[in-house]
Design an enzyme around this catalytic site. Structure first.
Site, PDB file in Angstrom:
ATOM      1  N   GLY A  28       0.684  -1.300  -0.072  1.00  0.00           N
ATOM      2  CA  GLY A  28      -0.075   0.026  -0.084  1.00  0.00           C
ATOM      3  C   GLY A  28       0.993   1.329   0.053  1.00  0.00           C
ATOM      4  N   THR A  29       1.803   0.883   0.521  1.00  0.00           N
ATOM      5  CA  THR A  29       2.675   2.425   1.176  1.00  0.00           C
ATOM      6  C   THR A  29       3.571   2.520  -0.806  1.00  0.00           C
ATOM      7  OG1 THR A  29       3.566   1.667   3.262  1.00  0.00           O
ATOM      8  CG2 THR A  29       5.063   3.104   1.694  1.00  0.00           C
TER       9      THR A  29
ATOM     10  N   ASN B  56      -8.006   4.235   8.834  1.00  0.00           N
ATOM     11  CA  ASN B  56      -6.902   3.177   9.729  1.00  0.00           C
ATOM     12  C   ASN B  56      -6.959   3.342  11.612  1.00  0.00           C
ATOM     13  OD1 ASN B  56      -4.963   5.658   8.517  1.00  0.00           O
ATOM     14  ND2 ASN B  56      -3.388   4.679  10.339  1.00  0.00           N
TER      15      ASN B  56
ATOM     16  N   GLN C 212      -7.357  -0.198   3.891  1.00  0.00           N
ATOM     17  CA  GLN C 212      -8.583  -0.075   5.174  1.00  0.00           C
ATOM     18  C   GLN C 212      -9.658  -0.444   5.116  1.00  0.00           C
ATOM     19  OE1 GLN C 212      -7.461  -1.154   8.116  1.00  0.00           O
ATOM     20  NE2 GLN C 212      -5.191  -0.646   7.993  1.00  0.00           N
TER      21      GLN C 212
ATOM     22  N   SER D 269      -3.642  -2.877  -0.168  1.00  0.00           N
ATOM     23  CA  SER D 269      -3.009  -3.866  -0.012  1.00  0.00           C
ATOM     24  C   SER D 269      -3.462  -4.935   0.728  1.00  0.00           C
ATOM     25  CB  SER D 269      -2.389  -2.872   1.512  1.00  0.00           C
ATOM     26  OG  SER D 269      -1.226  -3.503   2.345  1.00  0.00           O
TER      27      SER D 269
ATOM     28  N   HIS E 180      -2.420  -7.563   3.086  1.00  0.00           N
ATOM     29  CA  HIS E 180      -2.751  -7.383   4.261  1.00  0.00           C
ATOM     30  C   HIS E 180      -3.051  -7.151   4.931  1.00  0.00           C
ATOM     31  CE1 HIS E 180       0.013  -5.136   6.934  1.00  0.00           C
ATOM     32  NE2 HIS E 180       0.352  -4.468   5.126  1.00  0.00           N
TER      33      HIS E 180
ATOM     34  N   CYS F 210       5.870   7.635  18.419  1.00  0.00           N
ATOM     35  CA  CYS F 210       6.961   7.745  17.922  1.00  0.00           C
ATOM     36  C   CYS F 210       7.308   8.606  17.168  1.00  0.00           C
ATOM     37  CB  CYS F 210       7.598   6.275  18.242  1.00  0.00           C
ATOM     38  SG  CYS F 210       9.154   6.845  20.079  1.00  0.00           S
TER      39      CYS F 210
HETATM   40  N1  PLP Z   1      -2.757   3.307   4.074  1.00  0.00           N
HETATM   41  C1  PLP Z   1      -2.958   2.730   5.019  1.00  0.00           C
HETATM   42  C2  PLP Z   1      -4.456   3.531   5.862  1.00  0.00           C
HETATM   43  C3  PLP Z   1      -2.747   1.660   6.099  1.00  0.00           C
HETATM   44  O1  PLP Z   1      -3.644   1.771   7.415  1.00  0.00           O
HETATM   45  C4  PLP Z   1      -2.108   1.020   5.525  1.00  0.00           C
HETATM   46  C5  PLP Z   1      -0.831  -0.276   6.605  1.00  0.00           C
HETATM   47  O2  PLP Z   1      -0.864   0.574   7.632  1.00  0.00           O
HETATM   48  C6  PLP Z   1      -0.747   1.758   4.487  1.00  0.00           C
HETATM   49  C7  PLP Z   1      -1.629   3.066   4.104  1.00  0.00           C
HETATM   50  C8  PLP Z   1       0.384   0.979   4.161  1.00  0.00           C
HETATM   51  O3  PLP Z   1      -0.039  -0.274   3.387  1.00  0.00           O
HETATM   52  P1  PLP Z   1       1.145  -0.960   3.352  1.00  0.00           P
HETATM   53  O4  PLP Z   1       1.213  -1.560   4.295  1.00  0.00           O
HETATM   54  O5  PLP Z   1       0.822  -2.542   2.308  1.00  0.00           O
HETATM   55  O6  PLP Z   1       2.803  -0.411   3.031  1.00  0.00           O
END
Ligand code: PLP
Length: 370
Positions: A69-70, A144, A172, A192, A194, A318
């Site tokens: 997702g990132t 999230n 999400q 994403s 996972h 953090c």
């Molecule tokens: N966007 C949201 C809203 C998320 O909650 C997350 C994961 O924590 C991500 C993006 C990032 O996804 P990934 O962990 O697959 O890089």
């Protein structure tokens, strides 16, 4: 172990793992290779693309698989035209917020769309964004932390009539609510694997028109229509496809189950003095509850729950060695002290009612003993 942190990640579904294993052992060919072993891997990617496309209502060719997702979020923001400004909501995940701040440091104008006390993007924030005429607006579909769901379709419609591109981070929301790319009316959408019981390190960017829209970040081979170079993570993509297929088949059933669990959870939580459920009356993901508890340190509580074998998440992050209150809660106007008391409980398809009762019991006892 009682796992109540499914918004952080989900355990892999056995059926997903089973679908992946042949591509780690037997069918290890490079999907770009022309001989049979390669073609088998290539066909498996095609099938996974179809499975994911079916879950979000697009053509398979509109999907670019990424390393999560990132990466999908970074790729979406990298589509910004060189001279254009950018607007993102104040409650975005760091994987949108950080690239947005990076673009700002490179000279792009950056506007933050405000949210109200319930975490909803306001109409006036959209009006303001329109007046700034940014090249791209990025607004997440479901948060999230709080689980709050935005009315993306409504705002995308307004932005599009002004020629503004829209991206939504639907990481999400996927698998938790019905998700139709065309109905949302956005140009780009991040997903994403996972978070839907698939493997980590795999995601996707959905595009309205792949060729017209994006510039690759990774250059190399011509994989993923030339938009994401690098030999594909075949097993992970196959797993993502299988997870998407299962999410589509089981969406209604999972929704009903999670709603039942969340109702039980919220009923138990509401009996705890000094506890607030954030955005309680706002449309939220059916698996997510974020609470603040007066006089409690969220992170301390998280550690004490961990000692009891219960996993939840705290609302603080953090930053440079100092614990900062969650920017999401701060953007909603929650006082920093209350924000630092936050914990997030996110249930999943394998949780049971007994686990919810046990969690409430342990939480009450930890709060009472201070
Ligand atoms: N966007 C949201 C809203 C998320 O909650 C997350 C994961 O924590 C991500 C993006 C990032 O996804 P990934 O962990 O697959 O890089």
């Amino acid at each position: 172990m009682i796992y109540l942190d499914h918004n952080a990640t989900t355990p892999i579904d056995d059926r997903v793992l089973e679908a992946m294993l042949p591509f780690l052992k037997t069918f290890y060919g490079n999907p770009s290779s022309l001989y049979r072993l390669g073609r088998i891997a290539g066909s498996a990617i095609d099938a996974a693309r179809e499975q994911l496309a079916a879950l979000v209502g697009v053509q398979p060719g509109q999907i670019i698989f990424t390393g999560g997702g990132t990466e999908a979020n970074n790729l979406a923001l990298a589509t910004l035209d060189p001279q254009a400004g950018l607007a993102v909501s104040a409650i975005e995940h760091p994987s949108v917020m950080e690239p947005a701040l990076h673009l700002k440091s490179q000279g792009h104008e950056l506007a933050l769309l405000k949210v109200d006390a319930n975490g909803l993007i306001t109409q006036s924030a959209i009006d303001e964004a329109i007046s700034l005429k940014p090249g791209l607006v990025s607004m997440m579909l479901a948060n999230n932390e709080t689980g709050v769901i935005q009315n993306i379709a409504h705002y995308a419609d307004q932005l599009k009539t002004h020629g503004i591109k829209v991206h939504t981070d639907a990481v999400q929301a996927l698998g938790k609510i019905p998700l139709d790319f065309n109905r949302l009316g956005v140009h780009l959408m991040s997903l994403s694997s996972h978070k839907i019981y698939g493997p980590k390190g795999c995601g996707a960017l959905v595009l309205e028109k792949p060729a017209a829209l994006i510039k690759p970040m990774l250059l190399g081979g011509g994989q993923e229509q030339g938009l994401r170079a690098g030999t594909e993570n075949v097993a992970a993509i196959v797993g993502f496809g299988k997870a998407a297929e299962l999410a589509k088949i089981e969406l209604a059933e999972r929704h009903a189950r999670l709603l039942k669990l969340r109702t039980l959870l919220e009923h138990g939580l509401s009996a705890i003095p000094g506890l607030t459920i954030f955005a309680e009356r706002t449309e939220r993901l059916v698996n997510t509850v974020q609470v603040g508890i007066q006089g409690i340190d969220g992170e301390m509580l998280l550690m004490r729950l961990d000692q009891k074998g219960i996993a939840v998440s705290s609302g603080s992050a953090c930053a440079s060695g100092q614990r900062e209150p969650s920017p999401v809660l701060v953007a909603m106007g929650i006082e920093p002290a209350q924000a630092k008391s936050a914990i997030r409980i996110s249930v999943g398809k394998a949780n049971t009612e007994a686990e919810i009762f046990e969690f409430i019991k342990q939480l009450k006892s930890l709060i009472e003993t201070g």
